[in-house]
Design a protein around this motif. Sequence first.
Motif, PDB file in Angstrom:
ATOM      1  N   SER A 122       0.801  -1.228   0.000  1.00 11.23           N
ATOM      2  CA  SER A 122       0.000   0.000   0.000  1.00 11.23           C
ATOM      3  C   SER A 122       0.834   1.278   0.000  1.00 11.23           C
ATOM      4  N   VAL A 186      -9.037   9.567   7.501  1.00  8.12           N
ATOM      5  CA  VAL A 186      -8.513   8.350   6.858  1.00  8.12           C
ATOM      6  C   VAL A 186      -9.214   8.026   5.539  1.00  8.12           C
ATOM      7  N   ILE A 217      -1.623   7.143   1.376  1.00  8.11           N
ATOM      8  CA  ILE A 217      -2.571   6.034   1.529  1.00  8.11           C
ATOM      9  C   ILE A 217      -3.297   6.100   2.874  1.00  8.11           C
ATOM     10  N   LYS A 285      -5.975   5.094  14.757  1.00  5.51           N
ATOM     11  CA  LYS A 285      -6.145   5.501  13.356  1.00  5.51           C
ATOM     12  C   LYS A 285      -5.150   6.623  13.048  1.00  5.51           C
ATOM     13  N   LEU A 372       5.474  -3.880  10.933  1.00  2.00           N
ATOM     14  CA  LEU A 372       4.207  -4.606  10.817  1.00  2.00           C
ATOM     15  C   LEU A 372       4.160  -5.779  11.797  1.00  2.00           C
ATOM     16  N   MET A 374       6.189  -8.174  12.632  1.00  2.00           N
ATOM     17  CA  MET A 374       6.570  -9.522  12.219  1.00  2.00           C
ATOM     18  C   MET A 374       7.889  -9.984  12.826  1.00  2.00           C
ATOM     19  N   ARG A 391       1.789   3.524  10.407  1.00  5.92           N
ATOM     20  CA  ARG A 391       0.495   2.912  10.719  1.00  5.92           C
ATOM     21  C   ARG A 391       0.389   2.596  12.202  1.00  5.92           C
ATOM     22  N   PHE A 393      -2.548   1.116  13.546  1.00  6.72           N
ATOM     23  CA  PHE A 393      -3.722   0.252  13.746  1.00  6.72           C
ATOM     24  C   PHE A 393      -3.547  -0.640  14.974  1.00  6.72           C
ATOM     25  N   ASN A 394      -4.675  -0.975  15.557  1.00 11.43           N
ATOM     26  CA  ASN A 394      -4.689  -1.892  16.687  1.00 11.43           C
ATOM     27  C   ASN A 394      -3.997  -3.207  16.301  1.00 11.43           C
ATOM     28  N   GLY A 395      -2.953  -3.560  17.010  1.00  6.95           N
ATOM     29  CA  GLY A 395      -2.271  -4.827  16.715  1.00  6.95           C
ATOM     30  C   GLY A 395      -1.172  -4.725  15.666  1.00  6.95           C
ATOM     31  N   ARG A 396      -0.980  -3.545  15.089  1.00  3.19           N
ATOM     32  CA  ARG A 396      -0.036  -3.404  13.971  1.00  3.19           C
ATOM     33  C   ARG A 396       1.378  -3.885  14.326  1.00  3.19           C
ATOM     34  N   LYS A 399      -0.011  -7.762  18.900  1.00  4.22           N
ATOM     35  CA  LYS A 399      -1.367  -7.791  19.453  1.00  4.22           C
ATOM     36  C   LYS A 399      -1.430  -7.061  20.794  1.00  4.22           C
TER      37      LYS A 399
END
Lengths: 426, 176
Positions: A122, A186, A217, A285, A372, A374, A391, A393-396, A399
């Motif tokens: 993205s 967003v 994005i 967000k 991210l 990982m 970003r 986001f929740n959990g990005r 968790k």
Amino acid sequence: MGQTIAEKIFDSHLRDEPFAGTKVLNLDRVLCHEITTPVAIADLEWRGKDRVFDSSKIKAVIDHVTPSKDSKTALQAKMLRDWARRHKLQDFFDVGQNGVCHALFPEKGYIRPGFTVIMGDSHTCTHGAFGAFAAGVGTTDLEVGILKGVCAFREPATIRVNLEGALPQGVYAKDVILYVIGQLGVNGATDRVLEFVGPVVDAMTMEARMTLCNMAIEAGGTCGICMPDMVTVNYLWPFIQDDYASKEAALEDFKRWHSDADADYDQVITFDLSSLEPQVTYDYKPDCVKPVGQMAGTAVDQIYIGTCTNGRIEDLRIAAAILKGKTIAPTVRGIVSPATPRIFRTALDEGIIQIFMDAGFCVTNPTCGACLGMSNGVLAEGEVCASTSNRNFNGRMGKGGMVHLMSPATAAATAVAGVITDARTM
Amino acid sequence: MEKIFKGAAIFLDRSDINTDEIIPAKYLTEVTKEALKPYLLEDLKLDGFDPKGEKLKNARVVVSRQNFGCGSSREHAPWVFEVNGVHTIIAESYARIFRQNMFNGGMLAIELPKADIDALFAMDAEGDVSIAVDVDAQVITARCGADERKFNFAISEFDKALVKAGGWVEFADARY
Ligand code: SF4
């Protein structure tokens, strides 16, 4: 009626218009990484169509999890690697040469004004900094891009964002884009191209413009885009000097991609940034944005400096200037990931890596890693990270974790203080 | 896989449901669609919603609010719906990449005006809703007990062609 830069690129690359308003474009670049490409490769194999449209226009990198951390990521890397070898891609970057895609590919000079670029990622919008139309796509679009060299888009509607004034000392491109996203929301630019113009953009380096376009994005934008100028020419000069008699000649040529004065815009928005404060996100967000002063004192557990947004040499220099001679708070852990091997090497040569290490940072190899969630810095439930990524986001990043997005300057100051801090007060 | 555009509906009453909520990044290491199946909407926190519940398991249609599927470009998001038998999503609006990914896979991401979405949510408040989509006629039929309502929807010729072809690979391969 004049045209926007996006309309000019669309016209020059139009392959087909199967239905009114649907533009199928020829692609100059199809970029690949190991998370979204293997499924496309597997599908092409399954269909008996394991081919590539042009091995010189497809570039690939293993960047999200590298070196591989387990059997699954090793398989993803292997699938991309085997495919790149099988099709003789000239430009494939593996362990030792690899780095975060949106930092690596521009650094190699692959992106030029007027290009069409897709990637199964993205944040491909980053490459619009060069005056290219660059869009993130899904794996099916990527698959067709690999096979046929085309991608379908709707007619591009453009929001022109005038960035007026001059940025105050200590305020950066990251603060600008966080502020713009906060204003647009967003969803504010969904299916739109965000065209960034004005004195603030003119004064930006290519690195800063990439930071700006990187987060288009996050407002829903298809692409962020800047007009190519002398800054663009200077950045690209090592790659284009054989094509042009002089830098002036290159600039003249690039100017055909400038939007016309009478172009038609979906919206025109103007922000005067002369008194902009550093910006920080709260909540989950990217449009939940506040001036750093309102977030000051928020405790964090981890600092993450890197990623395709802010892992470039300029970013590391800014952070190092703040960290020099200081150590990070005992309550935090600091992680820095230079985005490419070249950035790593330059940071090493300039003593920047030394400064980070002296301050107590862990220096990782170039990779997306923790961005991210990982590898290389995943958060535990309830932990908070001050991050230069894009970003929240929740959990990005793991968790139950919370991510506050900010500039490298704010992240460095926060590392020293252990709580969110305005770097200008240090 | 044959796509089916009807069946029990599940209602997700929130805007901006993002791709990390639909399929967390830690599962992106999978290289087949099928392997994603157990993880649909695993990180979505919503009152009354259980990612492991019967309601989601039986659902064939998802109804939601604005900007559905925002965030990353991962096609794993449409795929995790696909392998769970959800081939139709109905919402007020979508993030561009998610919406395109749905049609690229021969599935439906239908947009309805707010009033119609509100009406669908109102039906859900009365009991279980089932929904059937007629792509040619561009009509959605929603049923809840004896109550039946129809909604017209718009879809571009291109999106319709993708659904008919079974996806963008099929369409592009036949044409370019
Ligand atoms: S650094 Fe983060 S946002 Fe950028 S490409 Fe990697 S995972 Fe995506």
